[in-house]
Design an enzyme around this catalytic site. Structure first.
Site, PDB file in Angstrom:
ATOM      1  N   GLU A   1     -40.649 -27.271 -59.571  1.00 28.54           N
ATOM      2  CA  GLU A   1     -40.126 -25.926 -59.350  1.00 28.54           C
ATOM      3  C   GLU A   1     -41.021 -24.937 -60.083  1.00 28.54           C
ATOM      4  O   GLU A   1     -41.341 -25.112 -61.257  1.00 28.54           O
ATOM      5  CB  GLU A   1     -38.689 -25.803 -59.860  1.00 28.54           C
ATOM      6  CG  GLU A   1     -38.118 -24.407 -59.634  1.00 28.54           C
ATOM      7  CD  GLU A   1     -36.677 -24.255 -60.123  1.00 28.54           C
ATOM      8  OE1 GLU A   1     -36.104 -23.176 -59.936  1.00 28.54           O
ATOM      9  OE2 GLU A   1     -36.135 -25.225 -60.696  1.00 28.54           O
TER      10      GLU A   1
ATOM     11  N   ASN B   1     -37.827 -19.956 -56.205  1.00 29.30           N
ATOM     12  CA  ASN B   1     -36.618 -19.136 -56.098  1.00 29.30           C
ATOM     13  C   ASN B   1     -36.955 -17.816 -55.423  1.00 29.30           C
ATOM     14  O   ASN B   1     -38.006 -17.221 -55.693  1.00 29.30           O
ATOM     15  CB  ASN B   1     -36.047 -18.846 -57.489  1.00 29.30           C
ATOM     16  CG  ASN B   1     -35.257 -20.029 -58.026  1.00 29.30           C
ATOM     17  OD1 ASN B   1     -34.153 -20.297 -57.573  1.00 29.30           O
ATOM     18  ND2 ASN B   1     -35.833 -20.738 -58.990  1.00 29.30           N
TER      19      ASN B   1
ATOM     20  N   GLU C   1     -35.489 -21.712 -52.569  1.00 28.37           N
ATOM     21  CA  GLU C   1     -34.190 -21.826 -53.231  1.00 28.37           C
ATOM     22  C   GLU C   1     -33.467 -20.486 -53.181  1.00 28.37           C
ATOM     23  O   GLU C   1     -33.990 -19.467 -53.646  1.00 28.37           O
ATOM     24  CB  GLU C   1     -34.369 -22.281 -54.676  1.00 28.37           C
ATOM     25  CG  GLU C   1     -35.016 -23.671 -54.780  1.00 28.37           C
ATOM     26  CD  GLU C   1     -35.055 -24.175 -56.218  1.00 28.37           C
ATOM     27  OE1 GLU C   1     -34.676 -23.402 -57.117  1.00 28.37           O
ATOM     28  OE2 GLU C   1     -35.465 -25.326 -56.426  1.00 28.37           O
TER      29      GLU C   1
ATOM     30  N   GLU D   1     -29.693 -30.153 -61.960  1.00 28.79           N
ATOM     31  CA  GLU D   1     -30.513 -29.445 -62.936  1.00 28.79           C
ATOM     32  C   GLU D   1     -30.010 -29.731 -64.348  1.00 28.79           C
ATOM     33  O   GLU D   1     -28.859 -30.114 -64.555  1.00 28.79           O
ATOM     34  CB  GLU D   1     -30.453 -27.937 -62.680  1.00 28.79           C
ATOM     35  CG  GLU D   1     -30.953 -27.511 -61.319  1.00 28.79           C
ATOM     36  CD  GLU D   1     -30.820 -26.021 -61.105  1.00 28.79           C
ATOM     37  OE1 GLU D   1     -31.861 -25.354 -61.007  1.00 28.79           O
ATOM     38  OE2 GLU D   1     -29.672 -25.525 -61.037  1.00 28.79           O
TER      39      GLU D   1
END
Length: 942
Positions: A716, A771, A803, A890
């Site tokens: 990520e 994100n 995301e 997460e």
């Protein structure tokens, strides 16, 4: 004996006569006259059109031909086929306007050579004379077809030259290169071999190119052209499509292709229409000599007859030039004649009227016109205009001034301005005159505003007094005229303007709805109160849940509430303040008011804040309705903040934000900590855009692993900001600022592009998760941003995980579903981030096309000790699995959570247990990618 002035006049006449006699010799060759003659020739050609002879056919290499055969240049086998088809159709001569100066493949060259041989020498190929180097304008070389082709064809010069005007008007009959003569394409096509032709031949552009039979070469290759169309005719094959860049500027028609230019030149020869210029200077010379002789012997008629004769001669010359060009292609240059006629008429007028008399008459007419215009301007002026001489008499005045009705004053032309004029106006004129005399005639205008009662109404006027010096002509007795200046007095009624300016001033100072001060005026009034020496406190007041009043009772009632609140604040704060003049009330916008109070050093800020709150302890009544008003107050002492009152208001607004965090009515005080936080926030906001340009933002990558094997499957991308002075700034701090000011869209776009660019160098089995902000989705740019990032980086769409947080569902869900569907069409993987917080709803999993569900770390961290958290994770995992979605947890920080989640059935995870967020180089090492971009065997964690 002749006087000097008379001698000077004869010399001037003699020189003018010599100039006029010389004009026919040199004027026709000047560039301007040549250009004007060309324009007249073009005009005549446009209005004397003629059709082509029908002897030539233009086979155009157009867009259709390029689409059928393919990209230019074509294989020479295609040109061989063209020649064969034309020979079979019985074409007379064939001109291929194509450059064959470089060899192709041996087989193709042989095929074209055989086609030329089969044509029996009836094919014409072009040769060109061009410069061998750009920087050598004199080094011309011959470009001709290769030997195997030139041996079996006629060679013709195909050069086209532009005139100084940037147009093609003529062509060279032949080119001499290296001692060898090459006839032009036009001569070769027309079959003309007369060696007595001039070297340069003009083209007759009265021949219309649209009458030349033009066919697409694609039709020939498809066999769609009948044999009788081509039989016995000369065929020109050349470029027509724009992309082949074979276009030239020409007169009359604007632009023609090179091949059509050759046909136009050949048509000119075939129709014997080569333009020939008539030598006209002898006629012009003798005409000038005749007129000058008549002037010398005073044998001239009146000026009117001369002018009519000149116009008639000019018209007859143009008609003759048109007829000569139309019938016999003879060009008569008439511009020189027109210039001569103008010069001769001017010279004759000079002789008849005398130059000084003529100039004096022109100057007198100009003065009369100027006086007429000035009088009209003065008379029609909407302002009252008075022209007053140095004796005080009104020389002239406008209609408005004549209607200027004031007590005891009726101004009119010739009356004394100072008798009855308003004293203020008369005094202003007197001051202007004194200043003008004292300065020697260079004083600035005098401007004076004054009030006057006219027609029973008090009005405001603005007077402007401007003085100008007058010339001093001599009288007959030699004494100078006594007048030395004149005053122009303009009186404008500014009553309406002043009223409008007062309205604007009030609008700028007061809120139009409530009558409270505007923010700008509030700052000014607080500053004025502070000058009295009393400490000042500022209170920013927000009406709690005021939007509900608008929603339930209507905006009209809401406006009445705001007015009532403003009136109550104005009345009550005067009693609260240390002295009545030390209270000011302003409206900052919406339902937010601000109060500035002069406070006593012996009372605390809390006493004043509570007093402000008590103002709203009573409800507001409207007829039978009673509305309870709750408020939140942000308070600030000016001495605590320092600086200007604007800073105090901003500090109180920051304190109001703290007060809003507590439910119900209450107040909060501005503290130094809040000031520091506010200052830091402002600095971060100011530095943010420049930081992106300076490269202060960077990405770190946190590994994502397969929970069964511990193998890294992706990462990520997380955003960080290294501020040069503040150090590393937390995303929790700057992301909110960026979302508030809209910069998050630019920042999010950069993150997408940078993450995709980095991941493109990883092995294809690794994904990258990014994100996206709510603001990016709200502005409907997410699809374009993702598409651009994928195109520029070359990353496969399936490797990008976008995301979306649950807060995004507060937006328009229909539009959100449309954006997600477009992303899925691109092949992008969509993940639901932070599931279990905020706007969580199981319906989202069913209604939206998610591929991955990310369980929030708040559940993972309590997994060991909280059965409820384990049950929630278990339920979400089961539901997502049934829906075909991957579950990623997460915040996995220990091996126990890892094993529990793996046992529950979660497929992927991320957290400190597998790796902290790390720079791109460190993550590359973790997945086994060398600096060169080559992968080494994948590593496992654990």
């Amino acid at each position: 004996m002749p006087t000097p002035s008379l001698q000077k006049g004869w010399v001037t006449r003699f020189l003018c006569g010599i100039l006029l006699l010389s004009l026919p010799f040199w004027l026709p060759e000047t560039r301007t006259v040549v250009r004007m003659d060309h324009q007249l020739v073009d005009f005549r050609a446009a209005y004397a059109p003629r059709a082509a002879s029908g002897r030539f056919v233009f086979l155009a290499i157009d867009k259709q031909s390029l689409d059928q055969v393919g990209t230019w240049p074509w294989p020479r086998s295609v040109h061989a086929e063209i020649i064969d088809r034309l020979v079979a159709a019985g074409a007379a001569d064939i001109f291929l306007d194509v450059d064959f100066s470089t060899p192709s493949t041996p087989a193709a060259d042989k095929l074209l050579s055989e086609a030329l041989m089969h044509a029996g020498g009836g094919v014409i190929l072009p040769v060109f004379q061009q410069h061998s180097q750009v920087d050598d304008p004199h080094g011309a070389v011959l470009t001709k077809p290769i030997g195997s082709l030139s041996d079996n064809a006629w060679l013709a010069a195909a050069n086209v030259a532009l005139t100084a005007e940037g147009q093609v008007r003529s062509f060279n009959a032949f080119e001499l290169i290296g001692g060898e003569r090459y006839d032009s394409v036009a001569l070769t096509l027309a079959g003309v071999s007369d060696t007595r032709l001039p070297e340069i031949l003009s083209v007759d552009f009265s021949i219309r190119p649209d009458t030349v039979r033009t066919l697409s070469l694609a039709s020939l290759l498809k066999g769609d052209i009948a044999t009788e169309v081509l039989a016995g005719r000369s065929v020109v094959v050349g470029a027509y499509a724009t992309e082949l860049n074979d276009l030239f500027p020409v007169p009359v028609y604007g632009v023609l292709s090179g091949a059509m230019l050759h046909i136009m030149a050949a048509e000119t020869l075939v129709q014997e229409r080569v333009p020939r210029q008539i030598t006209a200077w002898p006629a012009y010379f003798f005409m000038t000599l005749l007129v000058l002789g008549a002037v010398a012997y005073r044998r001239l008629p009146s000026v009117k007859i001369l002018a009519a004769a000149g116009l008639t001669l000019a018209a007859l010359a143009e008609l003759a030039a048109y007829a000569l060009q139309r019938e016999w292609s003879l060009v008569l240059p008439t511009v020189t004649l027109h210039i001569l006629l103008v010069g001769l008429v001017t010279f004759i007028l000079w002789e008849k009227l005398g130059l000084s008399t003529l100039l004096a008459e022109l100057a007198s007419a100009e003065r009369r016109n100027l006086r007429r215009i000035l009088r009209r301007v003065i008379n029609d002026s909407v302002d009252a205009v008075f022209i007053v001489d140095d004796q005080g008499r009104i020389v002239d005045l406008s209609r408005t001034a004549a209607a200027f009705s004031c007590p005891n004053w009726e101004p009119k032309r010739g009356s004394d301005f100072f008798k009855g004029a308003p004293p203020v106006l008369a005094a202003a004129v007197g001051r202007g005159v004194s200043a003008f005399i004292a300065s020697g005639g260079s004083a600035a205008p005098v401007v004076k505003d004054f009030d006057l009662v006219c027609g029973g109404r008090k009005k405001r006027f603005e007077a402007v007094v401007t003085l100008s010096a007058l010339e001093h002509p001599k009288l007959k007795d030699g004494e100078p005229d006594g007048r030395s200046h004149v005053a122009c007095i303009t009186v404008k009624d500014v009553t309406a303007r002043n009223a409008y300016e007062e309205k604007l001033r009030r609008l700028s100072q007061f809120d139009d709805l409530t009558g409270a001060f505007s923010r700008r005026e509030l700052v000014h009034r607080i500053k004025e109160c502070a000058k009295g020496g009393s400490p000042m406190a500022v209170f920013v007041i927000d009406l709690h849940r005021f939007s509900m009043v608008n929603a339930t009772l209507g905006r009209n009632t809401g406006d009445l509430v705001l007015k009532a609140v403003s009136r109550r604040l104005m009345a009550e704060t005067r009693r609260i303040a240390d002295h009545p003049e030390g209270a000011v009330v302003g409206r900052l916008g919406g339902d937010v008011f601000c109060v500035g109070l002069a406070v006593s050093p012996t009372r605390s800020l809390a006493d004043y804040a509570e007093a402000v709150l008590r103002i709203f302890s009573k409800s507001v009544s409207f007829g039978r309705s009673r509305i309870e008003i709750g408020v939140r107050v942000g308070a600030c002492l000016g001495s605590d903040v320092g600086g200007e009152p604007l800073s105090w208001i901003e500090a109180a607004e920051a304190a109001l934000d703290q007060a809003k965090k507590v439910g119900g009515t209450g107040w909060a005080r501005h503290t130094p900590v809040e000031a520091e936080t506010l200052q830091r926030t402002r600095r971060l906001e100011n530095d943010m855009r420049g930081a992106l340009e300076r490269g202060e933002f960077f990405l770190v990558y946190q590994p994502q692993v397969d929970l069964k094997t511990g193998t890294i499957v992706g990462a990520e991308a997380l955003l960080r900001w290294q501020h040069p002075e503040l150090g590393l700034v937390s995303p929790l701090e700057f992301i909110g600022i960026a979302e508030a000011n809209g910069f998050i869209c630019d920042l999010g776009r950069w993150v997408l592009e940078e993450a995709c660019r980095e991941a493109a160098d990883w092995p294809s089995r690794y994904s990258i998760a990014v994100n996206v902000s709510v603001a990016q989705v709200a502005r409907s740019t997410i699809t374009q941003d993702v598409q651009y990032a994928l195109q520029t980086s070359g990353l496969a769409p399936s490797r990008l995980h976008v995301e979306i947080t649950e807060s995004t569902f507060a937006l328009d869900t229909a539009r959100l579903l449309q954006d997600m569907t477009q992303l899925k069409t691109l092949g992008v993987v969509i993940a639901l981030d932070d599931f279990g917080t905020g706007y969580s709803s199981l319906s989202y999993l069913a209604d939206f096309p998610f591929d991955v569900v990310k369980v929030d770390q708040s559940f993972v961290r309590k997994l060991k000790d909280d059965a409820a958290s384990r049950a929630i994770v278990h339920a979400v995992t089961g539901l997502a699995t049934q829906l075909g979605m991957t579950v990623l947890c997460e915040g996995i920080e220990g091996e126990i959570e890892w094993r529990l989640l793996s046992a529950i059935g979660c497929q992927q995870g991320q957290g400190y247990c597998f790796g902290r967020p790390q720079p791109a180089t460190a993550f590359r090492e973790a997945i086994g990618v060398t600096p060169s971009g080559k992968a080494i065997p994948a590593l496992r964690k654990g």
